[in-house]
Design a protein around this motif. Structure first.
Motif, PDB file in Angstrom:
ATOM      1  N   HIS A 242     -16.276  48.311  32.660  1.00  0.00           N
ATOM      2  CA  HIS A 242     -17.839  49.023  32.455  1.00  0.00           C
ATOM      3  C   HIS A 242     -18.012  48.528  30.823  1.00  0.00           C
ATOM      4  O   HIS A 242     -17.353  48.278  30.245  1.00  0.00           O
ATOM      5  CB  HIS A 242     -17.756  50.367  32.273  1.00  0.00           C
ATOM      6  CG  HIS A 242     -16.890  51.006  31.708  1.00  0.00           C
ATOM      7  ND1 HIS A 242     -16.977  51.315  30.133  1.00  0.00           N
ATOM      8  CD2 HIS A 242     -15.529  51.480  31.754  1.00  0.00           C
ATOM      9  CE1 HIS A 242     -15.801  51.974  29.663  1.00  0.00           C
ATOM     10  NE2 HIS A 242     -15.078  52.043  30.659  1.00  0.00           N
ATOM     11  N   ASP A 243     -19.484  48.616  30.721  1.00  0.00           N
ATOM     12  CA  ASP A 243     -19.893  48.240  29.295  1.00  0.00           C
ATOM     13  C   ASP A 243     -19.463  49.125  28.390  1.00  0.00           C
ATOM     14  O   ASP A 243     -19.235  50.432  28.739  1.00  0.00           O
ATOM     15  CB  ASP A 243     -21.724  48.429  29.470  1.00  0.00           C
ATOM     16  CG  ASP A 243     -22.284  47.199  30.226  1.00  0.00           C
ATOM     17  OD1 ASP A 243     -21.632  46.444  30.711  1.00  0.00           O
ATOM     18  OD2 ASP A 243     -23.620  47.323  30.397  1.00  0.00           O
TER      19      ASP A 243
ATOM     20  N   THR B 130     -20.119  50.751  24.099  1.00  0.00           N
ATOM     21  CA  THR B 130     -20.730  50.890  23.083  1.00  0.00           C
ATOM     22  C   THR B 130     -19.946  50.394  21.730  1.00  0.00           C
ATOM     23  O   THR B 130     -18.843  51.128  21.621  1.00  0.00           O
ATOM     24  CB  THR B 130     -21.268  52.420  22.812  1.00  0.00           C
ATOM     25  OG1 THR B 130     -22.159  52.583  23.817  1.00  0.00           O
ATOM     26  CG2 THR B 130     -22.110  52.454  21.545  1.00  0.00           C
ATOM     27  N   THR B 131     -20.249  49.543  21.016  1.00  0.00           N
ATOM     28  CA  THR B 131     -19.657  48.948  19.847  1.00  0.00           C
ATOM     29  C   THR B 131     -20.282  49.429  18.691  1.00  0.00           C
ATOM     30  O   THR B 131     -21.465  49.561  18.425  1.00  0.00           O
ATOM     31  CB  THR B 131     -19.461  47.476  20.004  1.00  0.00           C
ATOM     32  OG1 THR B 131     -18.635  46.987  18.773  1.00  0.00           O
ATOM     33  CG2 THR B 131     -20.877  46.736  19.811  1.00  0.00           C
TER      34      THR B 131
ATOM     35  N   ARG C 240     -28.863  52.722  16.129  1.00  0.00           N
ATOM     36  CA  ARG C 240     -27.605  52.374  16.619  1.00  0.00           C
ATOM     37  C   ARG C 240     -26.817  53.727  16.566  1.00  0.00           C
ATOM     38  O   ARG C 240     -26.637  54.399  15.817  1.00  0.00           O
ATOM     39  CB  ARG C 240     -26.869  51.302  15.999  1.00  0.00           C
ATOM     40  CG  ARG C 240     -27.626  50.270  15.962  1.00  0.00           C
ATOM     41  CD  ARG C 240     -28.041  49.443  17.441  1.00  0.00           C
ATOM     42  NE  ARG C 240     -28.748  48.143  17.113  1.00  0.00           N
ATOM     43  CZ  ARG C 240     -28.153  47.059  17.087  1.00  0.00           C
ATOM     44  NH1 ARG C 240     -26.793  46.844  17.337  1.00  0.00           N
ATOM     45  NH2 ARG C 240     -28.748  45.836  17.157  1.00  0.00           N
TER      46      ARG C 240
ATOM     47  N   SER D 117     -26.347  47.878  20.913  1.00  0.00           N
ATOM     48  CA  SER D 117     -25.095  48.032  20.742  1.00  0.00           C
ATOM     49  C   SER D 117     -24.087  48.073  21.747  1.00  0.00           C
ATOM     50  O   SER D 117     -22.880  48.295  21.871  1.00  0.00           O
ATOM     51  CB  SER D 117     -24.862  49.293  19.756  1.00  0.00           C
ATOM     52  OG  SER D 117     -25.454  49.584  18.655  1.00  0.00           O
ATOM     53  N   ARG D 118     -24.539  47.841  23.225  1.00  0.00           N
ATOM     54  CA  ARG D 118     -23.963  47.808  24.334  1.00  0.00           C
ATOM     55  C   ARG D 118     -23.274  46.233  24.549  1.00  0.00           C
ATOM     56  O   ARG D 118     -24.081  45.421  24.354  1.00  0.00           O
ATOM     57  CB  ARG D 118     -24.946  48.212  25.378  1.00  0.00           C
ATOM     58  CG  ARG D 118     -25.243  49.622  25.501  1.00  0.00           C
ATOM     59  CD  ARG D 118     -24.244  50.556  25.470  1.00  0.00           C
ATOM     60  NE  ARG D 118     -23.587  50.581  26.882  1.00  0.00           N
ATOM     61  CZ  ARG D 118     -22.600  51.413  27.213  1.00  0.00           C
ATOM     62  NH1 ARG D 118     -22.080  52.247  26.418  1.00  0.00           N
ATOM     63  NH2 ARG D 118     -22.431  51.458  28.604  1.00  0.00           N
TER      64      ARG D 118
ATOM     65  N   SER E 178     -21.415  43.818  27.663  1.00  0.00           N
ATOM     66  CA  SER E 178     -20.882  44.024  28.783  1.00  0.00           C
ATOM     67  C   SER E 178     -19.546  43.051  29.034  1.00  0.00           C
ATOM     68  O   SER E 178     -19.300  42.417  28.066  1.00  0.00           O
ATOM     69  CB  SER E 178     -21.924  43.102  29.725  1.00  0.00           C
ATOM     70  OG  SER E 178     -23.319  43.800  29.694  1.00  0.00           O
TER      71      SER E 178
END
Length: 327
Positions: free
Chosen positions: A118-119, A121-122, A144, A316-317, A319
């Protein structure tokens, strides 16, 4: 099956300057390992890190020394007896995973019997600087959800207050890169607690952090430079609340997954981090980060440009990697 080895050194310009308490750099110097069996190829990327005694030259030499073993069919499991953990083993280990996936017309997640990725959040990173400059950078990231802030100098309490005020809706990680001391750690930790910081990463030098077992942790503390391999995790109990898993430290995806499992068993929180590299370096880490508490895989966002195809970042997402990139 015989495997041919190719080693390439690449230099990727950074967008501006990336600064931590140890110094600044304007490019990411990386090593790419490509393994080919005649029909299929697999790639792995690593970032030599001087803090751990590594250089481009030393890492290239370590990978080159594996040429004969790889030609004779060395496996991922066999790597641990041939080369120590670090950047060189990371590149080879990840290339072997990629090659196996390509050979099998499958994916690394299928080989590992993992659920669909899944994606994530960084975090995005604010470089070290004076308080005003860092506040301005944090203000630019105020939309963010997660920001990582580099500190590790005099007057860090001022920097902490400034960035927290500039991005009041963001969760903020403070990364001191071993830059605090026994004399200022309590003051800085209290400043973090007052500012609502969610995590403090490696406040003290590795090997000089005994005080962490004696003082309160008003904010959870994460080991980075102190956390390398699975077998040493028990030594961090009582001093650290979380660990930062980086493939360039563990020596690849194989050991990173083992470390992740053991860390959870011991009750540690998990961050999955990175050096400054391209999407090829981040791709295997995305697998480890699927159940991480904190994800810090913004290396490609620090570069002036990324390799193509690369990971897809939307704000910030990030994939999961496509097969054309890795895995």
């Amino acid at each position: 099956m015989s495997i041919n080895l190719d080693i390439a050194v690449e230099r990727w310009p950074i967008a501006g300057t990336f600064t931590i308490s140890r110094g600044s750099k304007t490019e990411a110097a990386i090593v790419v390992c490509t393994l080919t069996d005649g029909a299929y190829s697999g790639r792995g990327e690593c970032v030599p890190y001087a803090r751990y005694g590594e250089s481009i030259e030393s890492v290239v030499a370590e990978i080159e020394a594996l040429r004969g073993a790889l030609k004779n069919g060395a496996t991922r499991d066999g790597l641990v007896t041939l080369i120590h953990a670090g950047a060189a083993r990371n590149a080879v280990d990840c290339a072997l995973w990629d090659l196996e996936a390509k050979r099998n017309h499958s994916s690394v997640t299928s080989i590992l019997d993992m659920p669909a990725l899944h994606d994530l959040t960084t975090a995005v990173t604010v470089s070290f600087g004076d308080a005003a400059t860092m506040a301005e950078a944090a203000r630019n990231f105020a939309d963010r959800p997660l920001i990582k802030v580099k500190v590790g100098g005099e007057n860090d309490a001022e920097r902490i207050r400034a960035v927290a005020e500039a991005a009041p809706s963001s969760r903020i990680i403070i990364d001191a890169n071993e830059g605090w001391t026994d004399a200022n750690i309590v003051e800085n930790m209290l400043a973090c607690a007052k500012a609502g910081i969610v995590l403090i990463e490696q406040p003290l030098p590795a090997g000089n952090d005994a005080i962490l077992a004696k003082i309160p942790h008003p904010v959870p503390i994460c080991a980075d430079e102190s956390a390398h391999g699975t077998d040493d995790l028990h030594t961090l109990l009582g001093r650290y609340d979380s660990i930062n898993i980086k493939l360039d430290k563990t020596g690849g995806l194989t050991e990173a997954l083992r470390m992740q499992k053991r860390a959870r068993e011991l009750g540690f929180g998990i961050m999955v981090g990175c050096m400054v590299g391209t999407s090829l370096a981040m791709a295997p880490a995305v697998l480890v980060a699927q159940d991480a508490d904190f994800v810090d895989l913004d290396g490609p966002l620090i570069l002036k440009e990324d390799r193509a195809p690369g990971l897809e970042f939307t704000g910030s997402r990030v994939s999961p990697p496509k097969p054309e990139l890795w895995g």
